[in-house]
Write an enzyme that holds these catalytic residues in place. Sequence first.
Site, PDB file in Angstrom:
ATOM      1  N   ARG A  47     -14.210  -0.337 -11.654  1.00 44.02           N
ATOM      2  CA  ARG A  47     -13.739  -1.205 -10.563  1.00 44.02           C
ATOM      3  C   ARG A  47     -14.921  -1.717  -9.729  1.00 44.02           C
ATOM      4  O   ARG A  47     -14.971  -2.882  -9.351  1.00 44.02           O
ATOM      5  CB  ARG A  47     -12.780  -0.414  -9.671  1.00 44.02           C
ATOM      6  CG  ARG A  47     -11.594  -1.243  -9.298  1.00 44.02           C
ATOM      7  CD  ARG A  47     -10.520  -0.499  -8.577  1.00 44.02           C
ATOM      8  NE  ARG A  47      -9.278  -1.278  -8.734  1.00 44.02           N
ATOM      9  CZ  ARG A  47      -8.164  -1.015  -8.110  1.00 44.02           C
ATOM     10  NH1 ARG A  47      -8.075   0.017  -7.315  1.00 44.02           N
ATOM     11  NH2 ARG A  47      -7.102  -1.770  -8.286  1.00 44.02           N
ATOM     12  N   CYS A 281       4.107  -0.993  -2.481  1.00 51.28           N
ATOM     13  CA  CYS A 281       4.327  -0.435  -1.138  1.00 51.28           C
ATOM     14  C   CYS A 281       5.784  -0.212  -0.734  1.00 51.28           C
ATOM     15  O   CYS A 281       6.117   0.862  -0.245  1.00 51.28           O
ATOM     16  CB  CYS A 281       3.663  -1.334  -0.105  1.00 51.28           C
ATOM     17  SG  CYS A 281       1.877  -1.342  -0.273  1.00 51.28           S
ATOM     18  N   PHE A 282       6.637  -1.234  -0.889  1.00 50.44           N
ATOM     19  CA  PHE A 282       7.971  -1.148  -0.280  1.00 50.44           C
ATOM     20  C   PHE A 282       8.732   0.103  -0.730  1.00 50.44           C
ATOM     21  O   PHE A 282       9.223   0.869   0.094  1.00 50.44           O
ATOM     22  CB  PHE A 282       8.793  -2.399  -0.601  1.00 50.44           C
ATOM     23  CG  PHE A 282       8.417  -3.611   0.213  1.00 50.44           C
ATOM     24  CD1 PHE A 282       7.441  -3.544   1.197  1.00 50.44           C
ATOM     25  CD2 PHE A 282       9.038  -4.828  -0.006  1.00 50.44           C
ATOM     26  CE1 PHE A 282       7.087  -4.662   1.945  1.00 50.44           C
ATOM     27  CE2 PHE A 282       8.705  -5.950   0.741  1.00 50.44           C
ATOM     28  CZ  PHE A 282       7.727  -5.867   1.713  1.00 50.44           C
ATOM     29  N   LYS A 344       4.948 -10.706  -7.462  1.00 53.22           N
ATOM     30  CA  LYS A 344       5.167 -11.892  -6.648  1.00 53.22           C
ATOM     31  C   LYS A 344       4.106 -12.923  -7.030  1.00 53.22           C
ATOM     32  O   LYS A 344       3.170 -12.585  -7.769  1.00 53.22           O
ATOM     33  CB  LYS A 344       5.101 -11.562  -5.148  1.00 53.22           C
ATOM     34  CG  LYS A 344       3.717 -11.105  -4.708  1.00 53.22           C
ATOM     35  CD  LYS A 344       3.728 -10.449  -3.357  1.00 53.22           C
ATOM     36  CE  LYS A 344       3.799 -11.445  -2.250  1.00 53.22           C
ATOM     37  NZ  LYS A 344       3.364 -10.853  -0.956  1.00 53.22           N
TER      38      LYS A 344
END
Length: 468
Positions: A47, A281-282, A344
């Site tokens: 990364r 997250c949600f 999304k």
Amino acid sequence: MIKEPAMNFEKKILCIGAGYVGGPTMAMIAFKCPQYKVTVVDINCERIAQWNSDDLPVYEPDLSEIVGACRNRNLFFDTDIEKGIKESEIIFVSVHTPTKAFGEGAGMASDLQYWEKTARDILRYSESDKIIIEKSTLPVKTAQAMEYILSSSNNAIHFEVLSNPEFLAEGNAIKDLENPDRILIGSHDTPRGIKAKDVLIDIYSNWVSADRIITSSIWSSELSKLVSNAFLAQRISSINSISALCEKTGADIKEVSYVVGKDSRIGSKFLEVSIGFGGSCFKKDILNLVYLCRHYGLYETADYWEGVLRINDYQKDRFVKNILNVMFNTLANKKICLFGFAFKANTGDVRESPAIYVAQRLLDEKAKLVITDPKALENAKREFLGINGDIEFIENPYDAASGCDAIAVITEWNIYKELDYDRIFKSMTKPAFIFDGRNILDHQKLFNIGFNIYSVGKQALSIFEKSR
Ligand SMILES: NC(=O)c1ccc[n+]([C@@H]2O[C@H](COP(=O)([O-])OP(=O)(O)OC[C@H]3O[C@@H](n4cnc5c(N)ncnc54)[C@H](O)[C@@H]3O)[C@@H](O)[C@H]2O)c1
């Protein structure tokens, strides 16, 4: 090894965790504050190498320009965590805090092992006082656990812990970081706590106006982040739950959400119907909230918020069942193209994407899948490693849809609105179906071309529905 410029920086800031939050957030601080040296470290060497390359590990509009402007000037990506801790007086911790997959609280509570390891690294390598800033989303009272760990040695070093949760939305991260609705800083109401809070206010004041910087107790700050995400997810589940009723009654969800959103007490944001929310997250944060409520014996509150997740699962399930039902109750050997795999638009992130659930259910029905996405194809491929099934990954949406029986729109990418659907229709197997899980396409136009259109919360436009 990058040679750092010999410069006297006003502050040395470290961020542990170079992910979707740590990377963009630190890039913005470095961009807005050339007087500070900002270093981002991670245990994941690959990364860090990507952050130091032209192919960043995170896709966000405008992120590469921001990183390009300050990398190796006052923004550094490194794997040397020990050096980073030693030389910095301010340390953000932005490691991931996934839902625990084992033991007590499995499937509900946060897995804090990465967080605790950073606390122990900070304790082991520090040679001077530090301000430690919780950037990760954490259960209430995590700061206390961190303080216990940081004060468990006999050395005279003082660590002041602050909570500064991040509210950025993936896909809009740079705009959110540059122009945040609010910056929240939780601190202890002690002389050292207040001093540390002022240091952090100073950093944000370089580009955020004072009225947008909110201060609170650490516990309110930690809880506010969980509650903010729960409220956002709740709005999505609320409108999605009504879409099911629209389909039964003949009402149109777009009209209903427009009317509801026009009430200034409610507002129009987050009232777009969809196949359900995703993202890292949600779900995790609501599970965490539910776990916390149950821990304190607040069962009614826990059940209330758990309902948000139940509706989300219901919405995904409804979408797949509708595909099966409409396509004559068999999908075996039918080719279905998923338009979009990211959770999304404007991100390559596929974590908890509804696409994963939809794809798996379609594979269970022995359908053949073609997956297309402008930014998430590599992450999508990783999701299916070791999974049996007939899956192709094709970046060009025209090639992807060619020969398919159906298209399912999963992600609201703008490019899908602008395609030449005459061309796509000609290349597909007939009858050709479109299941618009985001209600982003021009349904009447597509019906006129010859497609059978099924969307969420609206009546179908289909020759088969007319003859029913
Ligand atoms: N993704 C979002 O949109 C978003 C928004 C707001 C808040 N958050 C919260 O921010 C936190 C980070 O989320 P993310 O999406 O950036 O996660 P991520 O998985 O993208 O990044 C976390 C990084 O931390 C690194 N890491 C783990 N343990 C480490 C250690 N001991 N030392 C050094 N590095 C270590 C991992 O290798 C990984 O690169 C989470 O708590 C999340 O809930 C995320």
